[in-house]
Design a protein around this motif. Structure first.
Motif, PDB file in Angstrom:
ATOM      1  N   LEU A 124       0.794  -1.211  -0.044  1.00 47.69           N
ATOM      2  CA  LEU A 124      -0.141  -0.164  -0.093  1.00 47.69           C
ATOM      3  C   LEU A 124       0.800   1.381  -0.044  1.00 47.69           C
ATOM      4  O   LEU A 124       0.576   2.125  -0.805  1.00 47.69           O
ATOM      5  N   GLU A 125       2.105   1.175   0.903  1.00 48.45           N
ATOM      6  CA  GLU A 125       2.976   2.378   0.865  1.00 48.45           C
ATOM      7  C   GLU A 125       3.479   2.597  -0.530  1.00 48.45           C
ATOM      8  O   GLU A 125       3.484   3.766  -0.902  1.00 48.45           O
ATOM      9  N   ASP A 126       4.162   1.552  -1.059  1.00 49.92           N
ATOM     10  CA  ASP A 126       4.670   1.690  -2.356  1.00 49.92           C
ATOM     11  C   ASP A 126       3.850   2.066  -3.448  1.00 49.92           C
ATOM     12  O   ASP A 126       4.090   2.845  -4.306  1.00 49.92           O
ATOM     13  N   TRP A 127       2.378   1.495  -3.352  1.00 53.91           N
ATOM     14  CA  TRP A 127       1.504   1.963  -4.372  1.00 53.91           C
ATOM     15  C   TRP A 127       0.892   3.343  -4.386  1.00 53.91           C
ATOM     16  O   TRP A 127       0.857   4.143  -5.386  1.00 53.91           O
ATOM     17  N   ILE A 128       0.692   3.865  -2.960  1.00 58.13           N
ATOM     18  CA  ILE A 128       0.407   5.343  -3.090  1.00 58.13           C
ATOM     19  C   ILE A 128       1.560   6.334  -3.519  1.00 58.13           C
ATOM     20  O   ILE A 128       1.301   7.266  -4.179  1.00 58.13           O
ATOM     21  N   LYS A 129       2.717   6.086  -2.884  1.00 58.73           N
ATOM     22  CA  LYS A 129       3.939   6.723  -3.531  1.00 58.73           C
ATOM     23  C   LYS A 129       4.013   6.758  -4.789  1.00 58.73           C
ATOM     24  O   LYS A 129       4.313   7.915  -5.577  1.00 58.73           O
ATOM     25  N   HIS A 130       3.895   5.389  -5.550  1.00 59.47           N
ATOM     26  CA  HIS A 130       4.001   5.528  -7.155  1.00 59.47           C
ATOM     27  C   HIS A 130       2.879   6.359  -7.748  1.00 59.47           C
ATOM     28  O   HIS A 130       3.159   7.095  -8.697  1.00 59.47           O
ATOM     29  N   MET A 131       1.629   6.147  -7.169  1.00 57.06           N
ATOM     30  CA  MET A 131       0.426   6.881  -7.779  1.00 57.06           C
ATOM     31  C   MET A 131       0.526   8.283  -7.449  1.00 57.06           C
ATOM     32  O   MET A 131       0.066   9.182  -8.413  1.00 57.06           O
ATOM     33  N   LYS A 132       1.106   8.757  -6.332  1.00 61.42           N
ATOM     34  CA  LYS A 132       1.363  10.333  -6.188  1.00 61.42           C
ATOM     35  C   LYS A 132       2.342  10.878  -7.160  1.00 61.42           C
ATOM     36  O   LYS A 132       2.187  11.869  -7.700  1.00 61.42           O
ATOM     37  N   GLU A 133       3.136   9.982  -7.731  1.00 62.81           N
ATOM     38  CA  GLU A 133       4.406  10.262  -8.644  1.00 62.81           C
ATOM     39  C   GLU A 133       3.838  10.434  -9.850  1.00 62.81           C
ATOM     40  O   GLU A 133       4.511  11.438 -10.519  1.00 62.81           O
ATOM     41  N   ASN A 134       2.889   9.752 -10.278  1.00 61.07           N
ATOM     42  CA  ASN A 134       2.438   9.602 -11.513  1.00 61.07           C
ATOM     43  C   ASN A 134       1.030   9.983 -11.683  1.00 61.07           C
ATOM     44  O   ASN A 134       0.851   9.889 -13.013  1.00 61.07           O
TER      45      ASN A 134
END
Length: 275
Positions: free
Chosen positions: A17-27
Motif C-alpha cells: 500500500l505504501e509503495d502503491w500510494i507513493k507511485h500513484m502520487k508521483e504519476n
C-alpha cells in the motif's frame, strides 16, 4: 490465482500500500490528488488495494458489491478512469518486482508468474472498468435530467403571470423542452401572460428566433399571451439584420418593463405607497 502471489500480498499488504500510494502520487494528475485530503486519498487507496486482495478471498456477491461501491466513490470524487487503469498496472508491477527481487525464481517460474499475474488481474481490470463506466453513465444521465429541469424553468411571479428565464445557448433539444414546459406551466399555473427572458442568451440567430416564435404561437393556442423580454441592443440589431419578424410578439428591453406590461395586460399596475 498462484498461491505464492496470494500469500505474498496478504503478508506484505501495508508495504505494498505504501509503495502503491507513493507511485500513484508521483504519476497521477496533481489536480486529482489536490481535490481530497491526504487521509481521504489514503483511505481510497487502501480500499482499492483491498479490492485487489478481496478478489481471491471474498465470495462473488461480496466482491461485486465492493467493486460497485468503490466505483461509485471514485465517480463521486470526480476521478478519471485512468486512476483505475494506472492503479492496476502499478499494483501488478510493484508486486511482481518485489517478488522477483526477494525470490529465487528460475526462468520457467518467472514465465509462470507472469502468466499467473495476467490471469489474475485481467478479470479484475475488466470488472472495475465496467463498473466505473456503468456508474459514470448513470451519474451523467441523472445530471442531464437535472440540468434539463433547470434549463427551462417556468416561475410564477404574480397571479396569472409567469416568467421563463433562459441562460445559455438554445439548441433543438432545449427548444423542445422550453415548449413543453411553457405549455405545461401555462395550464398548471393558469397563466394569462408568459414572459420569456432572454437576457442570459448570448446569441439569437434565425433558428433561436424560430423556436421562440413557435413557442409564442403555442402559448397563444392555449389562451395565454407570450412576451419576449431582455432584448439587448446587439440582439435587436441581429434580429433586424436577419429580417426576423417578431411583430406578433410583445417585446421589451428589460424584465422590469416586461412585468409592468404584463400587469397592465391583466388590468394591474405597480404603485408606490407613501409611508
Amino acid at each position: 490465482m498462484n498461491k505464492k502471489i496470494a500469500h505474498y500480498i496478504k503478508t506484505h499488504e501495508e508495504e505494498l500500500l505504501e509503495d502503491w500510494i507513493k507511485h500513484m502520487k508521483e504519476n497521477s494528475d496533481e489536480r486529482m490528488i489536490s481535490t481530497v485530503s491526504s487521509q481521504m486519498y489514503y483511505n481510497t487507496s487502501k480500499e482499492f488495494l483491498d479490492i485487489i486482495v478481496s478478489s481471491f478471498l471474498d465470495t462473488n456477491d461480496k466482491y461485486n458489491e465492493k467493486v460497485a461501491n468503490f466505483s461509485e466513490n471514485i465517480v463521486r470524487l470526480g476521478w478519471q478512469i485512468t486512476f483505475l487503469t494506472k492503479g492496476i498496472r502499478a499494483v501488478s508491477l510493484i508486486i511482481y518486482n518485489r517478488m522477483i527481487d526477494e525470490g529465487n525464481y528460475t526462468p520457467e517460474e518467472v514465465n509462470q508468474l507472469l502468466f499467473d499475474f495476467d490471469k489474475w488481474l485481467t478479470p479484475i481490470y475488466n470488472q472495475l472498468i465496467e463498473a466505473y463506466s456503468a456508474t459514470w453513465e448513470r451519474t451523467v444521465s441523472l445530471q442531464k435530467i437535472a440540468l434539463q429541469e433547470l434549463s427551462a424553468p417556468l416561475i410564477p411571479v404574480f397571479d396569472k403571470i409567469t416568467i421563463m428565464p433562459l441562460v445559455g445557448t438554445i439548441d433543438t433539444e432545449r427548444a423542445r423542452l422550453i415548449m413543453e414546459n411553457l405549455l405545461t406551466g401555462v395550464v398548471k399555473h393558469r397563466a394569462e401572460v408568459v414572459l420569456i427572458d432572454i437576457t442570459g442568451v448570448p446569441v439569437v440567430d434565425t433558428m433561436v428566433a424560430h423556436h421562440i416564435i413557435q413557442a409564442a404561437d403555442a402559448v397563444r393556442l392555449v389562451g395565454a399571451k407570450c412576451m419576449l423580454v431582455g432584448i439587448r441592443p446587439e440582439i435587436a440589431q441581429t434580429i433586424v439584420s436577419l429580417g426576423i419578424n417578431l411583430n406578433q410578439i410583445t417585446t421589451t428591453s428589460t424584465l422590469r418593463k416586461g412585468i409592468e406590461a404584463a400587469l397592465a395586460f391583466t388590468n394591474r399596475k405597480i404603485v408606490s405607497l407613501e409611508v
